[in-house]
Design an enzyme around this catalytic site. Structure first.
Site, short mmCIF file in Angstrom:
data_model
loop_
_atom_site.label_atom_id
_atom_site.label_comp_id
_atom_site.label_asym_id
_atom_site.label_seq_id
_atom_site.Cartn_x
_atom_site.Cartn_y
_atom_site.Cartn_z
CD GLU A 49 -2.71 -0.47 2.74
OE1 GLU A 49 -2.61 0.63 3.34
OE2 GLU A 49 -3.31 -1.43 3.22
CG ASP A 60 -3.20 7.60 9.15
OD1 ASP A 60 -3.10 6.36 9.22
OD2 ASP A 60 -3.42 8.21 8.09
#
Lengths: 263, 413
Positions: A49, A60
């Site tokens: 990714e 995140d």
């Protein structure tokens, strides 16, 4: 048909889960990220990714935020993403992109899909785009033969799992826990329930991510999922390529010894 | 800016071109650009709100709190000595500064705190810039016995230290945010991260008419009372509708509440004033509608201060409450349709108006509201002596004494 199908066919034939590793493009530098992603593939990642550094990464935790900040301060531009994807792909790797949606919207959805496909990218994981808002992306992905990898979460209703899986191609991304990215001690319990619920809606391969950091955790998830996604743990070892390789090897070993799920 | 709007590559591809505010679509703007993990909570909130807004018991409870606790209706005060500086136009102030906790923020907070209890949740999180929304949220949580956590950019905790103390006195936990620009935008990011992890027990009490559906529509509806009262009061006190209503716009909650009282009166101009900061260069202002372009931030498509790659550009304003690179999606729609106008006001113009209102009317406005006052002075001169303007005085300026004393040099002996 997805261009990722052969990857999952192979891992299934080997009686194991696939390993997916994440690193932001531009971290620590543009060429440095391409080198590291390639090393991760060499050391056992079946898919990588490639993350797009973004100013407001609300999904995140601190590790990925700090990496994105560093990449942006270092001058990362969106066009650099395609260079990284191209380098990874031409080295024989399978690359998908993970990106918040505004950079794609700003670049132009169709233009982004076209340029990613031209660089050899295979699909996009979209942490803040749900299929309900994604008609233009769904059309562009079909046009340029890219996989659209949407997410489901432990909080997703059965109805939402059904509509999300119906819009997804390549593989489904199941968020293992309710929370942001970042290594955790335990990840398995909510994830196995979510994967079981998703299996009732789809035959797509299901990848589980968020919080995985060790070979043993990878083995646990490999017991019920088709792929294990590891992000922050790679990011925190990206300073030294040797340490990245070490982690990839440990995780690759983990996905090859799937634990039988306990009831 | 219009030309940029039309060349934006993403805009015309968007699927929701139909205008459906009840479902979160203001023309192409709004929507839900959020992680799937939060969609269940947004659906639950929308459903609980839809039920509550039609429930006589909820309506009675909400309007009762606005009257007996917040002190509504707020006054409409004419400001004749201030208006002498506006070319002779008549200016009326909608006195949201007189509400309990000192700003309009209490309206929305009481509504959402009631919804929190209806959802059976026990913990509330909020973001705050100037501290007004944080204080209002801490107040409502104290009143209703809810646990309260407020995220506030570290820069703002320093320039609004007094409000941090107020929130802590009220029993809230204040968490300084040290990521990104350490201001309002980053406080919202941290609140969203908290929410994803704690959504079962926690309501995110968003403080402005932005974010994902149902927030823009719901927050606007809780603030509609501002415009509804103002319309009745100005007709009563001046004998006619105003030529214009004005408000400051950061995220845009006081403005959207004010504007909605007059939105069906085509003769009434709706004018929003944005923080023009130190100039029009990127990073020097927070004039999102005047200088930005369509993009997503914090869950909605709206105007946004962003660079060529879609990275958010940090806003700047002397006013912590307007220091935000996004804006509510309904304002984006009102701008594009031409129903409302948006203009920048600089730090210096705002501070001049801050001092002028204090010295001509004995009313110290919040620096946020001073942006609306400065813009109103300009607008008054354009309208001439027959002009009639209602300006939303969204909050009081006590919290800004530190900034003002430094700006005007009052601390020098």
């Amino acid at each position: 048909m997805s261009r990722l199908d052969p990857v999952f066919a192979r891992s299934r034939a080997e009686g194991r889960a696939a390993l997916i590793g994440y690193l932001p493009a531009g971290y620590p530098t543009v060429d440095g990220s391409a080198e590291r992603l390639t090393a991760m593939i060499d050391s056992g990642c079946d898919i990588v990714e490639v993350g797009v550094p973004y100013s407001d990464p609300v999904m995140d935790g601190p590790t990925v935020q700090a990496a994105a900040d560093l990449a942006l301060r270092g001058g990362f531009r969106l066009r650099d993403l395609f260079r990284v994807v191209e380098q990874v792909s031409s080295a024989g790797g399978h690359a998908v992109v993970m990106t918040y949606w505004n950079p794609v919207h700003r670049y132009g959805v169709d233009r982004f899909a076209r340029d990613l496909a031209a660089a050899g990218g295979l699909g996009v994981i979209t942490p803040d785009l749900i299929p309900d808002e994604g008609a233009d992306w769904i059309a562009a992905a079909a046009e340029h033969d890219l996989d659209r990898i949407f997410l489901v979460a432990p909080s997703s209703s059965t109805e939402r799992i059904a509509t999300t899986t119906a819009a997804t191609t390549g593989f489904l991304y199941a968020a293992a826990v309710m929370g942001v990215t970042g290594a955790r001690d335990r990840v398995g319990v909510a994830a196995s329930g979510l994967v079981a619920r998703a299996r009732e809606c789809t035959d797509l391969p299901i990848a589980v991510g968020l919080g995985v950091r060790s070979g043993d955790q990878a083995a646990e998830i490999a017991g019920f999922a088709d792929a294990v996604v590891v992000g922050s743990a790679f990011v925190s070892r990206a300073g030294e390529v040797a340490k990245l390789r070490e982690l990839a090897e440990e995780l690759a070993d983990g996905v090859r010894r799937p634990m039988v799920p306990s009831r | 800016m219009t030309s940029e709007t039309h060349t934006d590559p993403g805009r015309d591809q968007h699927q929701h071109s139909e205008h459906d505010p009840e479902h979160g679509h203001f023309g192409p703007y709004g929507g839900r650009y959020l992680p799937e993990a939060l969609i269940g909570a947004m659906d639950e909130l929308a459903a609980v709100y839809e039920k509550a807004r039609l429930d006589p018991e909820f309506i009675a409870e909400f309007t009762g709190l606005l009257r007996d606790y917040a002190g509504r209706p707020s006054l409409l005060t004419e400001a004749p000595r201030f208006a002498e500086h506006a070319g002779g136009a008549r200016i009326f102030l909608k006195r949201e500064d007189l509400n309990h906790t000192g700003s309009h923020k209490i309206n929305n907070v009481l509504g959402q705190a009631l919804l929190t209890k209806r959802m059976g949740k026990t913990r509330v999180i909020a973001e705050t810039g100037a501290g007004q929304h944080g204080v209002a949220t801490a107040t409502a949580c104290a009143l209703m016995g809810l646990e309260c956590v407020v995220y506030m950019g570290e820069v703002d905790t320093q320039r609004q230290a007094l409000n941090v103390a107020r929130m802590r006195l009220l029993g809230a936990e204040v968490i300084p945010v040290t990521t990104g620009s350490r201001t309002l935008k980053d406080a919202i990011n941290e609140a969203l991260r908290d929410w994803v992890a704690n959504v079962d027990t926690t309501h995110y009490l968003l403080g402005t008419a932005a974010g994902a559906h149902p927030f823009p529509m719901m927050v606007r509806n809780f603030h509609k009372v501002i415009g509804q009262e103002a319309r009745a009061q100005i007709v009563d006190q001046a004998g006619r509708l105003p030529d214009a209503v004005t408000a400051c716009v950061g995220g845009g909650s006081n403005a959207i509440g004010m504007f909605h009282g007059f939105i069906d009166d085509p003769s009434v101009r709706l004018v929003g004033f944005e923080p023009g900061g130190r100039g029009s260069e990127p990073g020097e202002h927070g004039a999102t509608l005047s200088e930005g372009s369509p993009g997503m931030l914090h869950g909605a498509l709206s105007y946004l201060l962003q660079d060529e790659d879609g990275q958010t550009i940090e806003a700047y304003s002397i006013s912590a409450g307007l220091d935000y690179p996004g804006v509510g999606p309904e304002h984006a729609w009102l701008k594009d349709t031409g129903r409302a106008e948006y203009r920048p006001v600089t730090d210096a113009e705002a501070m001049d108006a801050f001092q002028l209102l204090s010295r001509t009317e004995g009313i110290i406005p919040a620096i946020e509201s001073a942006h609306a006052l400065a813009g109103t002075l300009r607008l008054g001169r354009e309208l001439g002596p027959d002009g009639l303007i209602v300006v939303c005085l969204s909050g009081r300026g006590d919290k800004d004494m530190d900034t003002a004393a430094k700006y005007f040099g009052f601390m020098e002996s």
